[in-house]
Design a protein around this motif. Structure first.
Motif, PDB file in Angstrom:
ATOM      1  N   PHE A 240       0.831  -1.209   0.000  1.00 56.84           N
ATOM      2  CA  PHE A 240       0.000   0.000   0.000  1.00 56.84           C
ATOM      3  C   PHE A 240       0.867   1.261   0.000  1.00 56.84           C
ATOM      4  N   ARG A 241       1.959   1.248   0.788  1.00 61.65           N
ATOM      5  CA  ARG A 241       2.825   2.426   0.858  1.00 61.65           C
ATOM      6  C   ARG A 241       3.538   2.655  -0.470  1.00 61.65           C
ATOM      7  N   GLN A 242       3.887   1.575  -1.142  1.00 57.81           N
ATOM      8  CA  GLN A 242       4.483   1.703  -2.469  1.00 57.81           C
ATOM      9  C   GLN A 242       3.468   2.257  -3.471  1.00 57.81           C
ATOM     10  N   MET A 243       2.231   1.871  -3.326  1.00 57.87           N
ATOM     11  CA  MET A 243       1.181   2.393  -4.201  1.00 57.87           C
ATOM     12  C   MET A 243       0.972   3.886  -3.951  1.00 57.87           C
ATOM     13  N   TYR A 244       1.045   4.276  -2.694  1.00 56.48           N
ATOM     14  CA  TYR A 244       0.932   5.708  -2.368  1.00 56.48           C
ATOM     15  C   TYR A 244       2.126   6.475  -2.926  1.00 56.48           C
ATOM     16  N   ARG A 245       3.314   5.899  -2.779  1.00 55.10           N
ATOM     17  CA  ARG A 245       4.549   6.531  -3.265  1.00 55.10           C
ATOM     18  C   ARG A 245       4.495   6.760  -4.770  1.00 55.10           C
ATOM     19  N   ASN A 246       3.795   5.857  -5.469  1.00 51.99           N
ATOM     20  CA  ASN A 246       3.711   5.960  -6.929  1.00 51.99           C
ATOM     21  C   ASN A 246       2.389   6.560  -7.395  1.00 51.99           C
ATOM     22  N   ASP A 247       1.685   7.225  -6.474  1.00 48.80           N
ATOM     23  CA  ASP A 247       0.461   7.984  -6.798  1.00 48.80           C
ATOM     24  C   ASP A 247      -0.692   7.116  -7.302  1.00 48.80           C
ATOM     25  N   PHE A 248      -0.742   5.861  -6.880  1.00 57.29           N
ATOM     26  CA  PHE A 248      -1.880   5.015  -7.237  1.00 57.29           C
ATOM     27  C   PHE A 248      -3.021   5.152  -6.232  1.00 57.29           C
ATOM     28  N   ILE A 249      -2.695   5.571  -5.012  1.00 53.48           N
ATOM     29  CA  ILE A 249      -3.721   5.834  -4.000  1.00 53.48           C
ATOM     30  C   ILE A 249      -3.352   7.116  -3.262  1.00 53.48           C
ATOM     31  N   SER A 250      -4.360   7.729  -2.627  1.00 53.86           N
ATOM     32  CA  SER A 250      -4.146   8.962  -1.881  1.00 53.86           C
ATOM     33  C   SER A 250      -3.712   8.642  -0.456  1.00 53.86           C
ATOM     34  N   LYS A 251      -3.281   9.687   0.261  1.00 56.39           N
ATOM     35  CA  LYS A 251      -2.890   9.508   1.666  1.00 56.39           C
ATOM     36  C   LYS A 251      -4.076   9.037   2.502  1.00 56.39           C
ATOM     37  N   GLN A 252      -5.243   9.583   2.217  1.00 56.81           N
ATOM     38  CA  GLN A 252      -6.436   9.171   2.958  1.00 56.81           C
ATOM     39  C   GLN A 252      -6.754   7.697   2.698  1.00 56.81           C
ATOM     40  N   GLU A 253      -6.628   7.265   1.430  1.00 56.16           N
ATOM     41  CA  GLU A 253      -6.864   5.860   1.101  1.00 56.16           C
ATOM     42  C   GLU A 253      -5.822   4.965   1.763  1.00 56.16           C
ATOM     43  N   LEU A 254      -4.577   5.425   1.792  1.00 53.64           N
ATOM     44  CA  LEU A 254      -3.525   4.649   2.434  1.00 53.64           C
ATOM     45  C   LEU A 254      -3.850   4.403   3.904  1.00 53.64           C
ATOM     46  N   ASP A 255      -4.253   5.462   4.594  1.00 51.86           N
ATOM     47  CA  ASP A 255      -4.531   5.340   6.024  1.00 51.86           C
ATOM     48  C   ASP A 255      -5.679   4.370   6.297  1.00 51.86           C
ATOM     49  N   SER A 256      -6.683   4.392   5.440  1.00 52.87           N
ATOM     50  CA  SER A 256      -7.824   3.496   5.656  1.00 52.87           C
ATOM     51  C   SER A 256      -7.487   2.056   5.262  1.00 52.87           C
ATOM     52  N   LEU A 257      -6.669   1.887   4.232  1.00 56.65           N
ATOM     53  CA  LEU A 257      -6.350   0.540   3.749  1.00 56.65           C
ATOM     54  C   LEU A 257      -5.425  -0.208   4.703  1.00 56.65           C
ATOM     55  N   VAL A 258      -4.423   0.477   5.253  1.00 56.36           N
ATOM     56  CA  VAL A 258      -3.481  -0.215   6.135  1.00 56.36           C
ATOM     57  C   VAL A 258      -4.148  -0.653   7.436  1.00 56.36           C
ATOM     58  N   ALA A 259      -5.285  -0.034   7.764  1.00 53.82           N
ATOM     59  CA  ALA A 259      -5.997  -0.404   8.994  1.00 53.82           C
ATOM     60  C   ALA A 259      -6.870  -1.645   8.822  1.00 53.82           C
ATOM     61  N   LEU A 260      -7.086  -2.050   7.584  1.00 48.42           N
ATOM     62  CA  LEU A 260      -7.957  -3.198   7.337  1.00 48.42           C
ATOM     63  C   LEU A 260      -7.315  -4.493   7.832  1.00 48.42           C
ATOM     64  N   PRO A 261      -8.111  -5.378   8.421  1.00 43.24           N
ATOM     65  CA  PRO A 261      -7.569  -6.678   8.842  1.00 43.24           C
ATOM     66  C   PRO A 261      -7.366  -7.601   7.637  1.00 43.24           C
ATOM     67  N   ILE A 262      -6.614  -8.654   7.834  1.00 42.64           N
ATOM     68  CA  ILE A 262      -6.449  -9.671   6.799  1.00 42.64           C
ATOM     69  C   ILE A 262      -7.693 -10.558   6.803  1.00 42.64           C
ATOM     70  N   THR A 263      -8.396 -10.607   5.701  1.00 39.69           N
ATOM     71  CA  THR A 263      -9.578 -11.468   5.577  1.00 39.69           C
ATOM     72  C   THR A 263      -9.427 -12.325   4.324  1.00 39.69           C
ATOM     73  N   THR A 264      -9.681 -13.607   4.479  1.00 39.50           N
ATOM     74  CA  THR A 264      -9.632 -14.540   3.351  1.00 39.50           C
ATOM     75  C   THR A 264     -10.871 -15.414   3.368  1.00 39.50           C
ATOM     76  N   ASP A 265     -11.138 -16.040   2.245  1.00 36.63           N
ATOM     77  CA  ASP A 265     -12.168 -17.084   2.154  1.00 36.63           C
ATOM     78  C   ASP A 265     -11.458 -18.311   1.595  1.00 36.63           C
ATOM     79  N   PHE A 266     -10.695 -18.947   2.470  1.00 35.51           N
ATOM     80  CA  PHE A 266      -9.795 -20.013   2.039  1.00 35.51           C
ATOM     81  C   PHE A 266     -10.582 -21.201   1.501  1.00 35.51           C
ATOM     82  N   SER A 267     -10.376 -21.496   0.230  1.00 35.55           N
ATOM     83  CA  SER A 267     -11.107 -22.577  -0.445  1.00 35.55           C
ATOM     84  C   SER A 267     -10.109 -23.462  -1.188  1.00 35.55           C
ATOM     85  N   PRO A 268      -9.400 -24.317  -0.453  1.00 36.41           N
ATOM     86  CA  PRO A 268      -8.391 -25.160  -1.115  1.00 36.41           C
ATOM     87  C   PRO A 268      -9.003 -26.053  -2.176  1.00 36.41           C
ATOM     88  N   GLN A 269      -8.285 -26.201  -3.265  1.00 38.44           N
ATOM     89  CA  GLN A 269      -8.749 -27.032  -4.366  1.00 38.44           C
ATOM     90  C   GLN A 269      -7.942 -28.319  -4.390  1.00 38.44           C
TER      91      GLN A 269
END
Length: 760
Positions: A240-269
């Motif tokens: 996320f910080r690299q995306m912010y550094r390269n102007d793919f996301i804003s500072k506000q988006e960075l702050d909200s994204l890094v706070a998100l927990p890791i969520t998966t829907d693990f479906s092994p095949q």
């Protein structure tokens, strides 16, 4: 001073000449080194054809009729390539920001990044571009620990990266790289990774999911969201910080994204998990046989596990899921009742009338057929040692309806334990096309791999009676309204190959009424079946059944009228479909077409049909079978008279069903209630269900729980209730069967039936 100055200037000139000589010598050396690498002197290099068609193992996809990938066939690589247009922009942006900031500005080698890596010895980031990483994945392999070999590998990567850049667009290189990377858990490539970690297609990924997968590119074993979620979160936030550094996301988006927990829907095949495992196993055999019979033009054969074939099947993933849910829901309830009977059986789960010798014979045969026996035998272990191993307590994980349980028991005890579980199967087919829409071969593929749809053959009981009636109606033009006395009927010895006089009894042992054919079939009256058998004989019935696609051997004896033949559910569903298709047999079909990895058509299914019955005869049988659900053994599909019975309340969730549409069906119960059947038909869907123990000696003690109307019918009802709830999408018909014009056989013979008379 002048002499010293001359000497000093001479030394400086000499040093300058040495520098330029070394510099140009180094350039020449590098040129020679690169030249040697490019022609393969430092190791094999890919030729033009390999660059144009890099070899990667591609899994065969099994695709449902509603365009869902329900499984894959592969040995090592569970890889399904996707195109750049199917990759979300969030994933592309995360990849470029993290792995190769100047990706669109270099031609394979990022010289600025390379110099930075040399100056700081890699402490401020590596120098490998996406193109170089792709070159390593495709052609070079894992970096060697030997420094000299590692340098030669790096040179090869540079050369191949430049060549790749000349042959492919930037977008194609991104797609190739994401398709080749191994994310772990058999998630080979971004398509498999999206499905396994998030249970969705790549184009459905959220930004945080894209960032997580890009973070895994650094080291998928280390940054594993299943085993190390916190470490993976830290790596994702770097993305996320690299995306912010390269102007793919804003500072506000960075702050909200890094706070998100890791969520998966693990479906092994895997080959034993997921939707329709029994069906997928059959498809594996189907395609293997097709491959063996259809070599390519150059004589080579397709590889089922590496060539990326696309097998389009007739299965509807929605109906399949409903069928599996119905089987699971009912069988879990039914099994509880079977367990409750165990204490009353001296040799549970076997019938109490079995002696010890018979039980031991069954168990010993099962032991010899087990995987444990096969492996130990192949290792050269003596039979005595093998038998001893079956008596030693062993730690194992066993099946239960509440999930696998870790326990300690002897292998022989585990055989007895598994014998307790009742088995079930379901197959659903569209009668007009032969397309199989659902296929459930058992209750749990991991623990019970035997497919009861195609492999299993069991006595069919009264589900065979419609073939008896169909023969009589077609040949003798009998009417459902024809009346016959319900008295015990005997066929003399040797008349039809039977050695002894044959006098079947009614299941309730009651006689004395006068019954119509309609009433006789609806209530499975054996005395009436014996009478009809004597009218036509077993030969014509067997001839008809063979025309209906049944290849199982059938003895030419009168007792077949009561369903003594062993027939597979696959055959029975195909045969019943003739009635719903007005006399035309359509061979069941499971594969609509096969394509290669480029979409080229390799196989196209053809409709295999034949006229078997007249339209009138087929419809008359249909009308008889609709009586089963109106006033016969299938009335529980409609009426609520069971709702005050505690047994039915506990046995089936949501009972009664109260269907209001026209249903043609037939229950079946074999001797000692070893097998329970239900065949149910609506105009565009024929479904068969079987329930029973692994061995015929495993069954309920009484007919109440052991009959087909209790064991099998509820699965059909649960399945169809779900299907009708989604009828707008699935288009399962609620219409009546269409009545042919100019019928010559009288059908209007309905009358009220006293339900108490039927034993409910």
């Amino acid at each position: 001073m002048s002499g010293k100055r001359i000497i000093f200037e001479g030394i400086i000139g000499w040093l300058i000449r040495i520098f330029w000589f070394s510099f140009f010598l180094g350039l020449i050396g590098i040129g020679v080194l690169f030249g040697a690498a490019s022609v393969g002197l430092l190791g094999e290099m890919p030729d033009v054809s390999q660059l144009d068609n890099p070899r990667t193992n591609l899994a065969t996809q099994i695709i449902s009729s509603d365009a869902q990938v329900i499984g894959k066939l592969y040995f090592k690589d569970n890889r399904t390539p996707i195109q750049y247009k199917d990759i979300p922009s969030s994933l592309v942006n995360a990849l470029i920001a993290t792995e190769d900031e100047r990706f669109y500005r270099h031609s394979g080698i990022d010289w600025k990044g390379t110099l930075r890596a040399l100056v700081y010895l890699g402490k401020r980031g590596g120098a490998s571009t996406i193109s170089q990483q792709l070159a390593r994945q495709l052609f070079v392999g894992t970096r060697d620990r030997n420094r000299v070999k590692a340098i030669s590998q790096k040179i090869k990567e540079w050369i191949i990266a430049i060549r790749l850049e000349r042959r492919y667009t930037k977008d194609e290189i991104i797609a190739m790289y994401l398709n080749i990377y191994d994310f772990g858990y058999q998630a080979d490539g971004i398509e498999s990774a999206s499905r396994i970690f998030f249970n969705k297609q790549p184009n459905e990924l959220l930004r945080e999911e894209s960032a997580l997968l890009v973070g895994m590119l650094k080291n998928s074993s280390l940054y594993n969201p299943i085993r190390r979620p916190e470490l993976t979160k830290g790596r994702r936030n770097i993305v996320f910080r690299q995306m912010y550094r390269n102007d793919f996301i804003s500072k506000q988006e960075l702050d909200s994204l890094v706070a998100l927990p890791i969520t998966t829907d693990f479906s092994p095949q895997s080959h034993i998990e997921g939707l329709a495992p029994y069906f997928r196993t059959y498809i594996q055999d189907f395609v293997t046989q097709w491959i063996n019979n259809n070599p390519r033009s150059d004589g080579r054969y397709y590889n089922l596990y590496e060539d990326g074939l696309r097998v389009f099947t007739t299965i509807d993933s929605r109906l399949q899921a409903m069928a599996e849910n119905a089987v699971g829901e009912h069988m879990q309830n039914l099994q509880a009742h079977f367990w409750a009977e165990a204490p009353s059986k001296s040799r549970a789960p076997f019938s109490s009338d079995l002696n010890d010798e018979s039980v031991n014979r069954i168990l010993n045969t099962s032991a010899r057929r087990s995987e444990r026996w096969r492996k130990m035998k192949n290792q050269g272990i003596s039979e005595q040692e093998i038998w001893e191993s079956f008596k030693k307590p062993t730690q194992m994980s066993v099946f239960s309806w509440s999930g696998d349980k870790d326990t300690i028991m002897t292998p022989m005890d585990s055989i007895v334990y598994y014998k307790h579980f009742l088995r079930a199967s379901l197959m659903s087919m569209e009668p007009q096309t032969g397309n199989v829409k659902a296929w459930v071969g058992g209750i749990n593929f991991k623990h019970f791999k035997f497919d009861q749809v195609k492999q299993g053959r069991r006595q069919v009981g009264s589900t065979f009676k419609p073939f008896l009636y169909a023969t009589a109606i077609d040949q003798l033009k009998l009417s459902p309204c024809d009346e016959y006395p319900d008295s015990q009927y005997c066929i003399p010895a040797l008349k039809y190959g039977n050695i002894q006089r044959w006098c079947p009894k009614n299941s309730n042992n009651k006689y004395g009424e006068v019954r119509t054919l309609s009433n006789g079939l609806a209530n499975s009256i054996n005395s009436l079946s014996a009478r009809i058998m004597d009218m036509v004989g077993p030969g014509p019935i067997i001839q008809l059944v063979k025309k209906l696609g049944v290849s199982s051997p059938i003895d030419q004896v009168p007792s077949i009228a009561l369903g003594t033949p062993d027939i597979s559910l696959y055959e029975l569903v195909g045969a019943y479909s003739v009635f719903a298709n007005y006399g035309i047999y359509v061979e069941p079909n499971v594969v609509s077409r096969i394509e290669d990895k480029n979409g080229r058509l390799l196989y196209q299914a053809e409709l295999n049909t034949k006229d078997v019955l007249s339209e009138e005869s087929a419809y008359v049988v249909l009308s008889l079978l609709t009586g089963v659900s109106k006033y016969g053994t299938g009335t529980r599909l409609r009426h609520s008279f069971q709702q005050n019975n505690e047994f039915y309340k506990g046995l089936v969730t949501g009972y009664p069903y109260q269907f209001t549409n026209e249903i043609a069906g037939k229950t079946g119960t074999t001797q000692n209630h070893s097998d329970g059947w239900f065949m149910g038909m609506v105009p565009n869907l024929v479904t068969g269900v079987w329930v029973g123990g692994e061995d015929r000696s495993i069954h309920f003690s009484g007919i109440t729980k052991g009959q087909g109307a209790t064991m099998a019918l509820p699965i059909w009802a649960l399945y169809m209730r779900q299907a009708y709830e989604d009828s707008l999408n699935l288009q399962i018909s609620k219409d009546k069967f269409i009545k042919p014009q100019n019928l010559t056989i009288e059908l209007d013979c309905s009358k009220d039936i006293d339900l108490n008379e039927l034993g409910f």
